[in-house]
Design an enzyme around this catalytic site. Sequence first.
Site, PDB file in Angstrom:
ATOM      1  N   CYS A  59      61.089  -7.296 -76.481  1.00  0.00           N
ATOM      2  CA  CYS A  59      60.529  -7.547 -77.810  1.00  0.00           C
ATOM      3  C   CYS A  59      61.431  -6.992 -78.910  1.00  0.00           C
ATOM      4  O   CYS A  59      62.122  -5.993 -78.722  1.00  0.00           O
ATOM      5  CB  CYS A  59      59.170  -6.883 -77.929  1.00  0.00           C
ATOM      6  SG  CYS A  59      58.022  -7.367 -76.664  1.00  0.00           S
ATOM      7  N   ARG A 110      68.016 -10.331 -77.207  1.00  0.00           N
ATOM      8  CA  ARG A 110      67.290  -9.359 -76.381  1.00  0.00           C
ATOM      9  C   ARG A 110      66.392 -10.040 -75.345  1.00  0.00           C
ATOM     10  O   ARG A 110      65.970  -9.409 -74.393  1.00  0.00           O
ATOM     11  CB  ARG A 110      66.427  -8.458 -77.275  1.00  0.00           C
ATOM     12  CG  ARG A 110      67.237  -7.581 -78.198  1.00  0.00           C
ATOM     13  CD  ARG A 110      66.334  -6.910 -79.214  1.00  0.00           C
ATOM     14  NE  ARG A 110      65.380  -6.026 -78.599  1.00  0.00           N
ATOM     15  CZ  ARG A 110      65.541  -4.719 -78.467  1.00  0.00           C
ATOM     16  NH1 ARG A 110      66.632  -4.152 -78.930  1.00  0.00           N
ATOM     17  NH2 ARG A 110      64.624  -3.975 -77.901  1.00  0.00           N
ATOM     18  N   TRP A 162      58.378 -10.592 -75.683  1.00  0.00           N
ATOM     19  CA  TRP A 162      58.702 -10.848 -74.276  1.00  0.00           C
ATOM     20  C   TRP A 162      57.430 -10.475 -73.508  1.00  0.00           C
ATOM     21  O   TRP A 162      57.045  -9.302 -73.464  1.00  0.00           O
ATOM     22  CB  TRP A 162      59.880  -9.966 -73.862  1.00  0.00           C
ATOM     23  CG  TRP A 162      60.422 -10.228 -72.488  1.00  0.00           C
ATOM     24  CD1 TRP A 162      61.363 -11.157 -72.144  1.00  0.00           C
ATOM     25  CD2 TRP A 162      60.077  -9.548 -71.277  1.00  0.00           C
ATOM     26  NE1 TRP A 162      61.624 -11.088 -70.802  1.00  0.00           N
ATOM     27  CE2 TRP A 162      60.853 -10.120 -70.236  1.00  0.00           C
ATOM     28  CE3 TRP A 162      59.188  -8.518 -70.958  1.00  0.00           C
ATOM     29  CZ2 TRP A 162      60.762  -9.687 -68.918  1.00  0.00           C
ATOM     30  CZ3 TRP A 162      59.100  -8.087 -69.639  1.00  0.00           C
ATOM     31  CH2 TRP A 162      59.889  -8.675 -68.636  1.00  0.00           C
ATOM     32  N   ASN A 216      56.426  -3.047 -79.875  1.00  0.00           N
ATOM     33  CA  ASN A 216      57.265  -3.090 -78.666  1.00  0.00           C
ATOM     34  C   ASN A 216      56.779  -1.979 -77.747  1.00  0.00           C
ATOM     35  O   ASN A 216      56.486  -0.878 -78.215  1.00  0.00           O
ATOM     36  CB  ASN A 216      58.734  -2.801 -78.992  1.00  0.00           C
ATOM     37  CG  ASN A 216      59.390  -3.924 -79.759  1.00  0.00           C
ATOM     38  OD1 ASN A 216      58.756  -4.937 -80.040  1.00  0.00           O
ATOM     39  ND2 ASN A 216      60.650  -3.736 -80.093  1.00  0.00           N
ATOM     40  N   GLY A 217      56.768  -2.239 -76.449  1.00  0.00           N
ATOM     41  CA  GLY A 217      56.344  -1.205 -75.505  1.00  0.00           C
ATOM     42  C   GLY A 217      55.060  -1.627 -74.794  1.00  0.00           C
ATOM     43  O   GLY A 217      54.658  -2.794 -74.846  1.00  0.00           O
ATOM     44  N   GLU A 253      77.714  -7.228 -57.892  1.00  0.00           N
ATOM     45  CA  GLU A 253      77.757  -7.612 -59.300  1.00  0.00           C
ATOM     46  C   GLU A 253      78.005  -9.117 -59.452  1.00  0.00           C
ATOM     47  O   GLU A 253      77.392  -9.780 -60.295  1.00  0.00           O
ATOM     48  CB  GLU A 253      78.825  -6.773 -60.029  1.00  0.00           C
ATOM     49  CG  GLU A 253      79.080  -7.117 -61.473  1.00  0.00           C
ATOM     50  CD  GLU A 253      77.866  -6.956 -62.398  1.00  0.00           C
ATOM     51  OE1 GLU A 253      76.828  -6.421 -61.954  1.00  0.00           O
ATOM     52  OE2 GLU A 253      77.967  -7.402 -63.548  1.00  0.00           O
ATOM     53  N   LYS A 276      75.464 -11.663 -61.313  1.00  0.00           N
ATOM     54  CA  LYS A 276      75.871 -12.546 -62.430  1.00  0.00           C
ATOM     55  C   LYS A 276      75.430 -13.968 -62.148  1.00  0.00           C
ATOM     56  O   LYS A 276      74.869 -14.639 -63.010  1.00  0.00           O
ATOM     57  CB  LYS A 276      77.396 -12.546 -62.643  1.00  0.00           C
ATOM     58  CG  LYS A 276      78.017 -11.322 -63.250  1.00  0.00           C
ATOM     59  CD  LYS A 276      77.662 -11.057 -64.687  1.00  0.00           C
ATOM     60  CE  LYS A 276      76.363 -10.328 -64.802  1.00  0.00           C
ATOM     61  NZ  LYS A 276      76.312  -8.911 -64.859  1.00  0.00           N
ATOM     62  N   GLU A 307      71.486 -14.441 -62.208  1.00  0.00           N
ATOM     63  CA  GLU A 307      70.758 -14.298 -63.478  1.00  0.00           C
ATOM     64  C   GLU A 307      71.022 -15.428 -64.455  1.00  0.00           C
ATOM     65  O   GLU A 307      70.144 -15.765 -65.234  1.00  0.00           O
ATOM     66  CB  GLU A 307      70.917 -12.912 -64.113  1.00  0.00           C
ATOM     67  CG  GLU A 307      72.274 -12.471 -64.478  1.00  0.00           C
ATOM     68  CD  GLU A 307      72.280 -11.040 -65.031  1.00  0.00           C
ATOM     69  OE1 GLU A 307      71.240 -10.494 -65.400  1.00  0.00           O
ATOM     70  OE2 GLU A 307      73.372 -10.471 -65.086  1.00  0.00           O
ATOM     71  N   HIS A 365      75.569  -8.408 -39.051  1.00  0.00           N
ATOM     72  CA  HIS A 365      74.271  -7.803 -38.713  1.00  0.00           C
ATOM     73  C   HIS A 365      73.110  -8.611 -39.274  1.00  0.00           C
ATOM     74  O   HIS A 365      72.008  -8.090 -39.422  1.00  0.00           O
ATOM     75  CB  HIS A 365      74.227  -6.359 -39.211  1.00  0.00           C
ATOM     76  CG  HIS A 365      75.302  -5.518 -38.608  1.00  0.00           C
ATOM     77  ND1 HIS A 365      75.229  -5.030 -37.330  1.00  0.00           N
ATOM     78  CD2 HIS A 365      76.509  -5.138 -39.083  1.00  0.00           C
ATOM     79  CE1 HIS A 365      76.342  -4.360 -37.049  1.00  0.00           C
ATOM     80  NE2 HIS A 365      77.129  -4.419 -38.107  1.00  0.00           N
ATOM     81  N   LYS A 410      67.717  -8.458 -72.649  1.00  0.00           N
ATOM     82  CA  LYS A 410      68.970  -7.707 -72.714  1.00  0.00           C
ATOM     83  C   LYS A 410      68.728  -6.230 -72.472  1.00  0.00           C
ATOM     84  O   LYS A 410      69.500  -5.565 -71.797  1.00  0.00           O
ATOM     85  CB  LYS A 410      69.634  -7.928 -74.081  1.00  0.00           C
ATOM     86  CG  LYS A 410      70.977  -7.221 -74.241  1.00  0.00           C
ATOM     87  CD  LYS A 410      72.005  -7.778 -73.276  1.00  0.00           C
ATOM     88  CE  LYS A 410      73.318  -7.019 -73.304  1.00  0.00           C
ATOM     89  NZ  LYS A 410      74.102  -7.301 -72.087  1.00  0.00           N
TER      90      LYS A 410
HETATM   91  O1  M6R Z   1      71.386  -1.513 -70.846  1.00  0.00           O
HETATM   92  P1  M6R Z   1      71.485  -1.094 -69.403  1.00  0.00           P
HETATM   93  O2  M6R Z   1      72.889  -1.021 -68.926  1.00  0.00           O
HETATM   94  O3  M6R Z   1      70.710   0.135 -69.083  1.00  0.00           O
HETATM   95  O4  M6R Z   1      70.793  -2.294 -68.613  1.00  0.00           O
HETATM   96  C1  M6R Z   1      70.593  -2.233 -67.236  1.00  0.00           C
HETATM   97  C2  M6R Z   1      70.219  -3.583 -66.696  1.00  0.00           C
HETATM   98  O5  M6R Z   1      69.022  -4.032 -67.262  1.00  0.00           O
HETATM   99  C3  M6R Z   1      71.312  -4.623 -66.971  1.00  0.00           C
HETATM  100  O6  M6R Z   1      72.541  -4.230 -66.458  1.00  0.00           O
HETATM  101  C4  M6R Z   1      70.922  -5.980 -66.366  1.00  0.00           C
HETATM  102  O7  M6R Z   1      70.932  -5.903 -64.975  1.00  0.00           O
HETATM  103  C5  M6R Z   1      71.863  -7.073 -66.879  1.00  0.00           C
HETATM  104  N1  M6R Z   1      71.117  -8.260 -67.170  1.00  0.00           N
HETATM  105  C6  M6R Z   1      72.930  -7.404 -65.923  1.00  0.00           C
HETATM  106  O8  M6R Z   1      73.730  -8.475 -66.330  1.00  0.00           O
END
Ligand code: M6R
Length: 610
Positions: A2, A27, A74, A100-101, A483, A487, A490, A506, A605
Amino acid sequence: MCGIVGYIGAKNCIPILIGGLKRLEYRGYDSAGIGILTDDSTKVIKSVGKVSVLQEKVDSLDLNANIGIGHTRWATHGVPNEINAHPHMNADGSLLLIHNGIIENYEVLKETLKHFGYEFRSETDTEVLTMLIDSFLKKGHDLLNAVRAALSEVEGTYGIAVIYKEEPDKIVVAKKGSPLVIGIGDNENYIASDVSALVAHTQQVVYLEDGEVAEVYCDKFIAKDVSDKEIEKEVKEITLKLDEISKSGYAHFMLKEIMEQPESICNAMRGRLLLGEGTSKLGGLEDYIDRIVQSKRIIISACGTSWHAGLVGEYMLEQFAEIPTEVEYASEFRYRNPLIYPDDTIIFISQSGETADTLAALKESKRKGALVIGICNVVGSSIARESSTGIYIHAGPEIGVASTKAFTAQLTVLSLLTLLIARKKRMSLVDGQNIVKEIESLPEKIEKILSLDSKIEKIADQFKDAKNFLYLGRGYNFPVALEGALKLKEISYIHAEGYPAAEMKHGPIALIDKDMPVVFLAPKDSTYDKILSNIQEVKARHGRIIAVASESDNRIDKLVDYTIKIPDTIRMLMPILTVVPLQLLAYHIAVKKGLNVDQPRNLAKSVTVE
Ligand code: M6R
C-alpha cells in the site's frame, strides 16, 4: 505494498495526489482512491486497477480542493474492490482515513463497535480503525486525541493519514511499523509513505518514528511522541532526483535497472577500496570493526533476493573472513526465539529497508543485545535507522518489483565487508590487492555481459512457452540458481526451481525430459568438471540446456543447446557476473509473454506486512 500520499496548501491537491500515487505504483497494488475536503464537504473517489483508471474518473468530475489524501491498496483483508479500497469513512462521511499495515485485533474491535451500533460496509481492518476514531470523536475528543486514543487500543502496524471535516486545517498522521514521511514545502506540506511520491515537490523531509503522531498544517507541523510530548524533529534533505525514478527511455524499469549495473556497482564500491593496503574502508563500521572481527559467529537474515545475497555472503565470509556464518529467513528467525550470543554479529540485508519480517527480526536481535548491521539501499529507511550501524549499497532507486541492481550491489558490499574482515585476520596483502583489482574490474565485465542482450533475447524466444524451468549451480553459484529461478517465476509466472547441481540426482532428475529447460551456471572454477557431469546427465535425458559459461571455455558448446559466455573473475565475485544473464533471460521471457514486467501480479516492491 500500500502507498500513502497527502497534501495541504494553497494548490489544487488533485494532480498532486494522482501524481504521487503514480510514483507509488511500483510498490504493487490492486486498487486506489483519493479523499478530499472542500469548503463544506468531503468527497471520496475510488477505483479497482491502475491509478490511470482512478485518474479518468477524477478528471471527469472537475474537482478542486486544498487538502486531500490518496492511497494505493494491496489487498490483505477483503478482495480488491471499490468498497474495500481506501479512503474509508465514518457514517456521515466527515472523517476520511487511509492506512498501510495490518490491524491485528480488528475482529474484536469490530464486534465491540457493532455492539455500539456501528455498521460496516467493507471487509477491511482499516474501516474498523476509522470507526474507532469516530467513536472517540463522538465522545468529544479533537481529531488528534481521537486518533491517539484509537491507536492505543490497536494491535498491529500502521502508517495512517486522517482528515476531518470539522478540523479542515490539518492532516493527522501516525506511524507504527509502516513508513510515514512529511514533506516540507513553502506554505504547503505533503505526507507520503515513500519519498518517491514527494520528490517532484520538495527535498525537505521529516521521518516519523514508531509511536509518533503529527498534525500537519499548511504552514507547520506538530509532532508528538507516545507520551504526548511535543518533539523537535530533524528536517532531512533527500538526494533522490526525479530522473532517477523515471524510465529514461527504457521500455521497463527492470531493463533500465539491469542495464544500470555497471554504474550501480561502481557506486557501491566508490571511495571504499584501498588498493595500496589491499583492503576496504566502510565508514559506518569503523567504531565496530574490532567487535565484528572477533565475532564467534555471523548471522545474516533477510527475505527474497536479499536472502539470496546473504547466502553468497555466507560463502564469502566463511572462506575469507573465517567466521562461521548462518543465513536465516527473517520470517523464521523472528519467531523461533533464536539463540543469540553477545559475540554474534547479525547482518540484516534489505533493499527497501522496510520489509516487515526483516525489521521485526532486527528489533528482536537488538533486544537480545546483538550487534546489528544493516545493509540497505533506501537511505533513511526503517532498517537503516534501527541498525546499530550499517552499509548503504548506493544502488539508486530500484523501482521494478523484481530486484536486480540491488542484488549485485548487495554482493559488492558483502565482498567489501569480507575483504575488510579478512585483511584484519589472515589474508595477505597480495591476496587482498588481487581482490581489490577484481572488484574494480567488475563494471567493465558487466558491460560485456550486457552487450549479449540481443543474443539472450533470441534464447528467450525459444523458451517463452516452457511450463517449468530448473536452475542448477554449485558453490557460490548455487544461490545464483535460486535467484535466477526467483526472477523467472516472479515476472513470467513460469514455475522455476533452483537447486545445488549435485542435488539433482536426489529428486529433480525425475522431472527431466525434452520439455524441461535446465539453466546451468557453469563458469570454469573448481566445480566445473562436476557441473559437466551434471550436464551430461540432463543431456542423456533429453533436457534442453542453457549454460552460462566462461569466455575461455570451448568444451561446453557441444554439450549444451545454448551458451552465454561471460568474462572470468575470482570465485567469490562470480555471482555478480553469472546473475546478469539470468536477469536478462527472465526479463525477455516475460516481455515476450506480454506480461507486466515492472508490476507483476500479486507482488509488492516492499513487503511491509508479515
Ligand atoms: O526490500 P527487501 O530487500 O527487504 O525485499 C525482500 C524481498 O521482498 C525482495 O527481495 C523480493 O523477493 C523481490 N521481489 C525479489 O525480486
